[in-house]
Design a protein around this motif. Structure first.
Motif, PDB file in Angstrom:
ATOM      1  N   ALA A  22       0.817  -1.220   0.000  1.00 52.83           N
ATOM      2  CA  ALA A  22       0.000   0.000   0.000  1.00 52.83           C
ATOM      3  C   ALA A  22       0.847   1.264   0.000  1.00 52.83           C
ATOM      4  CB  ALA A  22      -0.930   0.011   1.211  1.00 52.83           C
ATOM      5  N   ASP A  23       2.086   1.173   0.489  1.00 53.32           N
ATOM      6  CA  ASP A  23       2.916   2.364   0.603  1.00 53.32           C
ATOM      7  C   ASP A  23       3.927   2.511  -0.529  1.00 53.32           C
ATOM      8  OD1 ASP A  23       1.592   3.171   2.899  1.00 53.32           O
ATOM      9  OD2 ASP A  23       2.964   2.090   4.210  1.00 53.32           O
ATOM     10  N   GLY A  89      -0.994  10.468  -1.070  1.00 52.52           N
ATOM     11  CA  GLY A  89       0.456  10.432  -0.969  1.00 52.52           C
ATOM     12  C   GLY A  89       1.173   9.881  -2.175  1.00 52.52           C
ATOM     13  N   GLU A  90       0.438   9.434  -3.179  1.00 50.34           N
ATOM     14  CA  GLU A  90       1.072   8.828  -4.350  1.00 50.34           C
ATOM     15  C   GLU A  90       2.093   9.771  -4.994  1.00 50.34           C
ATOM     16  OE1 GLU A  90      -0.470   7.301  -8.596  1.00 50.34           O
ATOM     17  OE2 GLU A  90      -1.430   6.381  -6.852  1.00 50.34           O
ATOM     18  N   ASP A  91       1.769  11.045  -5.082  1.00 49.52           N
ATOM     19  CA  ASP A  91       2.679  12.018  -5.694  1.00 49.52           C
ATOM     20  C   ASP A  91       3.851  12.381  -4.793  1.00 49.52           C
ATOM     21  OD1 ASP A  91       1.003  12.068  -7.892  1.00 49.52           O
ATOM     22  OD2 ASP A  91      -0.098  13.829  -7.203  1.00 49.52           O
ATOM     23  N   ASN A  92       3.794  11.994  -3.535  1.00 49.59           N
ATOM     24  CA  ASN A  92       4.846  12.329  -2.575  1.00 49.59           C
ATOM     25  C   ASN A  92       5.709  11.124  -2.203  1.00 49.59           C
ATOM     26  OD1 ASN A  92       2.187  13.964  -1.951  1.00 49.59           O
ATOM     27  ND2 ASN A  92       3.928  15.279  -1.508  1.00 49.59           N
ATOM     28  N   ARG A  93       5.414   9.988  -2.816  1.00 48.89           N
ATOM     29  CA  ARG A  93       6.108   8.744  -2.486  1.00 48.89           C
ATOM     30  C   ARG A  93       7.590   8.836  -2.873  1.00 48.89           C
ATOM     31  NH1 ARG A  93       3.203   4.951  -5.536  1.00 48.89           N
ATOM     32  NH2 ARG A  93       1.748   4.825  -3.820  1.00 48.89           N
ATOM     33  N   PRO A  94       8.488   8.465  -1.953  1.00 46.81           N
ATOM     34  CA  PRO A  94       9.914   8.448  -2.304  1.00 46.81           C
ATOM     35  C   PRO A  94      10.210   7.326  -3.295  1.00 46.81           C
ATOM     36  CG  PRO A  94       9.588   8.113   0.071  1.00 46.81           C
ATOM     37  CD  PRO A  94       8.247   8.121  -0.572  1.00 46.81           C
ATOM     38  N   PHE A 116      -1.617  13.978   3.411  1.00 44.74           N
ATOM     39  CA  PHE A 116      -2.055  13.872   2.020  1.00 44.74           C
ATOM     40  C   PHE A 116      -3.543  13.583   1.875  1.00 44.74           C
ATOM     41  CE2 PHE A 116       2.206  11.779   2.493  1.00 44.74           C
ATOM     42  CZ  PHE A 116       2.948  12.905   2.185  1.00 44.74           C
ATOM     43  N   VAL A 117      -4.265  13.534   2.986  1.00 42.99           N
ATOM     44  CA  VAL A 117      -5.701  13.255   2.938  1.00 42.99           C
ATOM     45  C   VAL A 117      -6.385  14.337   2.113  1.00 42.99           C
ATOM     46  CG1 VAL A 117      -7.832  13.161   4.303  1.00 42.99           C
ATOM     47  CG2 VAL A 117      -5.790  11.989   5.112  1.00 42.99           C
ATOM     48  N   GLY A 118      -7.250  13.906   1.205  1.00 43.84           N
ATOM     49  CA  GLY A 118      -7.961  14.853   0.354  1.00 43.84           C
ATOM     50  C   GLY A 118      -7.203  15.210  -0.902  1.00 43.84           C
ATOM     51  N   SER A 119      -6.012  14.614  -1.093  1.00 40.01           N
ATOM     52  CA  SER A 119      -5.216  14.944  -2.273  1.00 40.01           C
ATOM     53  C   SER A 119      -5.522  14.054  -3.469  1.00 40.01           C
ATOM     54  CB  SER A 119      -3.718  14.834  -1.945  1.00 40.01           C
ATOM     55  OG  SER A 119      -3.373  13.491  -1.665  1.00 40.01           O
ATOM     56  N   VAL A 120      -6.330  13.025  -3.264  1.00 33.72           N
ATOM     57  CA  VAL A 120      -6.639  12.081  -4.338  1.00 33.72           C
ATOM     58  C   VAL A 120      -7.914  12.511  -5.041  1.00 33.72           C
ATOM     59  CG1 VAL A 120      -7.181   9.689  -4.882  1.00 33.72           C
ATOM     60  CG2 VAL A 120      -5.517  10.209  -3.105  1.00 33.72           C
ATOM     61  N   ILE A 121      -7.853  12.579  -6.347  1.00 36.78           N
ATOM     62  CA  ILE A 121      -9.038  12.900  -7.137  1.00 36.78           C
ATOM     63  C   ILE A 121      -9.772  11.604  -7.419  1.00 36.78           C
ATOM     64  CG2 ILE A 121      -9.883  13.888  -9.303  1.00 36.78           C
ATOM     65  CD1 ILE A 121      -8.526  15.909  -7.393  1.00 36.78           C
ATOM     66  N   CYS A 122     -11.047  11.574  -7.123  1.00 37.14           N
ATOM     67  CA  CYS A 122     -11.866  10.374  -7.291  1.00 37.14           C
ATOM     68  C   CYS A 122     -12.824  10.568  -8.467  1.00 37.14           C
ATOM     69  CB  CYS A 122     -12.711  10.124  -6.045  1.00 37.14           C
ATOM     70  SG  CYS A 122     -11.743   9.909  -4.569  1.00 37.14           S
ATOM     71  N   PRO A 123     -13.186   9.487  -9.134  1.00 32.34           N
ATOM     72  CA  PRO A 123     -14.196   9.615 -10.186  1.00 32.34           C
ATOM     73  C   PRO A 123     -15.532  10.018  -9.576  1.00 32.34           C
ATOM     74  CG  PRO A 123     -13.638   7.311  -9.802  1.00 32.34           C
ATOM     75  CD  PRO A 123     -12.724   8.144  -8.956  1.00 32.34           C
ATOM     76  N   PRO A 124     -16.347  10.822 -10.283  1.00 30.85           N
ATOM     77  CA  PRO A 124     -17.602  11.283  -9.704  1.00 30.85           C
ATOM     78  C   PRO A 124     -18.631  10.180  -9.510  1.00 30.85           C
ATOM     79  CG  PRO A 124     -17.319  12.149 -11.921  1.00 30.85           C
ATOM     80  CD  PRO A 124     -16.066  11.417 -11.562  1.00 30.85           C
ATOM     81  N   GLU A 125     -18.633   9.127 -10.328  1.00 32.03           N
ATOM     82  CA  GLU A 125     -19.589   8.042 -10.141  1.00 32.03           C
ATOM     83  C   GLU A 125     -19.037   7.043  -9.154  1.00 32.03           C
ATOM     84  OE1 GLU A 125     -18.596   8.298 -13.647  1.00 32.03           O
ATOM     85  OE2 GLU A 125     -20.049   9.897 -13.927  1.00 32.03           O
TER      86      GLU A 125
END
Length: 175
Positions: A22-23, A89-94, A116-125
């Protein structure tokens, strides 16, 4: 019963979303964080062990550890994909070759500080069947960020809308 639990756990670890850590996304998940509901590689699992049980409760997936039904249920409910939608956190992963201290900082930022909570864009459906525990109470059709993960959410069968449980834990005790 132990064989059945082990088979369940191994099946969960082999699913597409849980087959990689996951990390760090490396293969061979041999650890899990039972409270976070995620599967981890050996390196990240050992880092989770140092976070403290108030943040992460790591447990081995391959040894003679006893897994309770509630822990298996949590792993089924959450998993790596849903967890990463919330914690981000995907964009911040070392990079994989980064030092242990860099990984420790990233994992602490991700789960303990929730940077990083709230940094992920989710599909609207959303598909309630596959997204049973992810809820977006502040969802707006034009803003598609995951704001919260509610593990006590329930599906309303009458309307087939997904609504969080409104029962207040403390009201049961007159508070």
């Amino acid at each position: 019963n132990d064989k059945k639990t082990k088979a369940q756990l191994d099946g969960l670890r082999r699913t597409q979303g849980n087959a990689c850590c996951a990390d760090c996304e490396s293969k061979h998940t041999v650890w899990a964080s039972v409270n976070l509901g995620i599967f981890l590689c050996l390196r990240c699992g050992s880092i989770h062990r140092g976070l403290g049980t108030h943040v992460s409760i790591p447990k081995g997936c391959t040894g003679s550890y006893y897994w309770g039904p509630d822990e298996i249920e949590r792993m089924e409910m959450v998993g790596n994909v849903k967890s990463n939608l919330v914690y981000g956190g995907e964009d911040n992963r070392p990079p994989l070759g980064a030092s242990d201290s860099e990984w420790r900082q990233f994992i602490s930022d991700k789960y303990e500080k929730q940077s990083f909570v709230g940094s992920v864009i989710c599909p609207p459906e959303r598909d309630v069947a596959t997204e049973a525990v992810v809820s977006r109470p502040n969802f707006d059709a034009n803003v598609t960020k995951c704001d919260l993960l509610l593990f006590d959410a329930v599906e309303n069968d009458a309307t087939k809308e997904f609504n969080p449980s409104e029962e207040d834990f403390f009201s049961n005790y007159g508070l």
